[in-house]
Each structure stands twice: as structure tokens, then as C-alpha cells.
Design an enzyme around this catalytic site. Sequence first.
Site, PDB file in Angstrom:
ATOM      1  N   TYR A  31      -2.667  -5.222   0.883  1.00 54.11           N
ATOM      2  CA  TYR A  31      -1.806  -5.317  -0.298  1.00 54.11           C
ATOM      3  C   TYR A  31      -2.132  -6.587  -1.086  1.00 54.11           C
ATOM      4  O   TYR A  31      -2.288  -6.546  -2.314  1.00 54.11           O
ATOM      5  CB  TYR A  31      -0.336  -5.324   0.123  1.00 54.11           C
ATOM      6  CG  TYR A  31       0.616  -5.529  -1.032  1.00 54.11           C
ATOM      7  CD1 TYR A  31       0.836  -4.501  -1.955  1.00 54.11           C
ATOM      8  CD2 TYR A  31       1.279  -6.730  -1.208  1.00 54.11           C
ATOM      9  CE1 TYR A  31       1.707  -4.683  -3.017  1.00 54.11           C
ATOM     10  CE2 TYR A  31       2.141  -6.921  -2.276  1.00 54.11           C
ATOM     11  CZ  TYR A  31       2.361  -5.894  -3.173  1.00 54.11           C
ATOM     12  OH  TYR A  31       3.208  -6.089  -4.243  1.00 54.11           O
ATOM     13  N   GLY A  88      12.926   1.443  -9.998  1.00 49.72           N
ATOM     14  CA  GLY A  88      12.575   0.041  -9.807  1.00 49.72           C
ATOM     15  C   GLY A  88      12.222  -0.689 -11.084  1.00 49.72           C
ATOM     16  O   GLY A  88      12.773  -0.435 -12.154  1.00 49.72           O
ATOM     17  N   ILE A  89      11.247  -1.601 -10.982  1.00 45.69           N
ATOM     18  CA  ILE A  89      10.859  -2.422 -12.116  1.00 45.69           C
ATOM     19  C   ILE A  89      10.272  -1.577 -13.237  1.00 45.69           C
ATOM     20  O   ILE A  89      10.420  -1.898 -14.427  1.00 45.69           O
ATOM     21  CB  ILE A  89       9.855  -3.515 -11.684  1.00 45.69           C
ATOM     22  CG1 ILE A  89       9.593  -4.491 -12.842  1.00 45.69           C
ATOM     23  CG2 ILE A  89       8.558  -2.902 -11.178  1.00 45.69           C
ATOM     24  CD1 ILE A  89      10.798  -5.258 -13.294  1.00 45.69           C
ATOM     25  N   GLY A  90       9.623  -0.458 -12.895  1.00 49.48           N
ATOM     26  CA  GLY A  90       9.058   0.409 -13.925  1.00 49.48           C
ATOM     27  C   GLY A  90      10.130   1.033 -14.794  1.00 49.48           C
ATOM     28  O   GLY A  90      10.000   1.088 -16.028  1.00 49.48           O
ATOM     29  N   SER A  99       1.252  -9.681  -8.122  1.00 47.61           N
ATOM     30  CA  SER A  99       2.231 -10.139  -7.139  1.00 47.61           C
ATOM     31  C   SER A  99       1.880 -11.526  -6.644  1.00 47.61           C
ATOM     32  O   SER A  99       0.713 -11.921  -6.627  1.00 47.61           O
ATOM     33  CB  SER A  99       2.254  -9.172  -5.950  1.00 47.61           C
ATOM     34  OG  SER A  99       2.933  -9.729  -4.852  1.00 47.61           O
ATOM     35  N   GLY A 115       4.555   4.458 -12.929  1.00 48.34           N
ATOM     36  CA  GLY A 115       5.556   4.198 -11.899  1.00 48.34           C
ATOM     37  C   GLY A 115       6.920   3.901 -12.483  1.00 48.34           C
ATOM     38  O   GLY A 115       7.631   3.018 -12.005  1.00 48.34           O
ATOM     39  N   ALA A 116       7.317   4.671 -13.509  1.00 54.04           N
ATOM     40  CA  ALA A 116       8.548   4.356 -14.245  1.00 54.04           C
ATOM     41  C   ALA A 116       9.754   5.173 -13.798  1.00 54.04           C
ATOM     42  O   ALA A 116      10.792   5.156 -14.461  1.00 54.04           O
ATOM     43  CB  ALA A 116       8.312   4.565 -15.735  1.00 54.04           C
TER      44      ALA A 116
END
Length: 283
Positions: free
Chosen positions: A244, A91-93, A218, A87-88
Site C-alpha cells: 500500500y 467516503g472521501i470520494g 497518503s 471511487g465516489a
Amino acid sequence: MPHERTPGWVAEPQLGSWAEDMGKFVEQDLTKIAAVYCLVVILLLFSWPPVPAVLLGTALLVLRRYLAGGRYFSEARLDGRTVLVTGASGGIGQETARQLYRRGARVVLACRDVSKGRVAANGIRLGLPPTGGSLSVKRLDLTSLNSVREFVKDFNHTEQSLDVLINNAGVMWRPFEKTEDGFELAFQVNHLAPFLLTILLLDKLKAAPQGRIINVSSMANYFTNGINFANLNGEETFNSSSQYSNTKLMNIAFASELSRRLALLGGRDRMGRGAQRREERNT
């Protein structure tokens, strides 16, 4: 050919006292602090006495600092290390990939959309001077377990080693939907697919001098009422928020149990430290 260890590359996070951390926060986030206090000034214009507005501004700063979680201030290098980040493409990735590349790592961006991944990689390269690291993009679609297997097959063919796996990709608060494998979307993307990816890459990670597995979880895991094992797929009842939260709890449970088993196999916990990041992530 085995690579030599780089001293200090596995340095533990340098977390100081709350006061020290706040000092670095002030030093590094002056622009954001200025924005908050501009808001305070606006509130002052419409608030009398001004004390409530000042208190609100201070509370906003403290809340933001609290929600940001721990900070990593070490400048440890990762030269010669291979790191895989799922997931790069944003965002955070993407920011994680940027920081790893800045430290000299060979970073593999695993993304569902390869074109977006390439744009992200180019943005990282253009935003930093030469670091000694490298960036590559590979396709990985966590909604397909076959894609996970194909990714690992390709990764094992092209990459000689893997030092760090960062399971970052995930979905949040999606309506009920099944993947091609017949699993609820969040259950598969947030837990099943990262689980499979980790297990398939485990031999490579165990062969690394100091292998690391990081599961991005999370704070939402605190809000689950417990996992209903009779309804893992959400077919009896479904709530996107609860699902989630459940998957984020699964991330932590998986990291904890895998760490325990690796410790038993290896005589010590070689890969467990830092295996869990309990920070809010929406990627």
C-alpha cells in the site's frame, strides 16, 4: 461548443496561519470538540490530579487537527465545469463529489458498484439545495483494465469536455490477490488503472481551459523502504502494508513526472499545481 471561463474557479487553496486555521477548526467543529471534552470529563472522574486528563484532551484535539491536513476555505464556483471523481460511492470520494456539486460543477461519479453510486448521488442531491450542478454515475472497475478502456470510450462519447480528473479510488491492506489482468490487486487498483485512465483522458484534460489532475495519495508513502522494481507484483515477497505504501509513493511519482512532462510540452505547468494530495485516505 467551448464554454466560457468562470473567473476564480481555479483559485488556490486559502491556507492561513496555523492559528487562523485552528480558529476555523474551532468554529466549524464544535460538536466534535464537545465530544472530545466529554471524554475529558469522564477521564477527570477517574483521574487525579486532573492535569493529565486536560493535557490528554488538548493533545487529542491538536492531533486530530494535524491529521486532518490542510483545509480549503475558498467559495470558488465551478459552474460549467465537468469533474470526474473515481471511487465516489462513499467516503472521501462521495464528500468530494458533494463539495464539487455544491459549487455548481457537473460531477461524474465513477464507481465499481453503480447501484451504490446512485444511492450516493441521490444522497448528495437530497442533502443540498439546487446548486446549478449535476450528478451522473458511470461504472468503472479498476480491477479490470478493459473496464477502464470501456469507461473512457463511453465517457468520450457522452461528455464533451473534462476539466478535472480526481483519481481517488483505491484499496488498502488487502491480502495478496491477482486481478484478471494478472497484476497484484493494490498495484493495479491504486496505480496501474489510474495511470491508464489518466493517459486515456489526457487529450480531453489538455483541451480544457484550466485542466487539473488530482491524485489522492497518503502519508503512508513516507513508510516505504523504496520500491523494489524486481518485485512490483509482490510475487517474491508480499506485505500488504508495504505494498500500500509503495502504491501511494507511485501516485506521487506519477503526478510529479506527468506534471514535468506537461510543463515541457506546454511551456508552463498548466495541470501540475495541486496534483498531489498527501493526505491519508482509506476509500
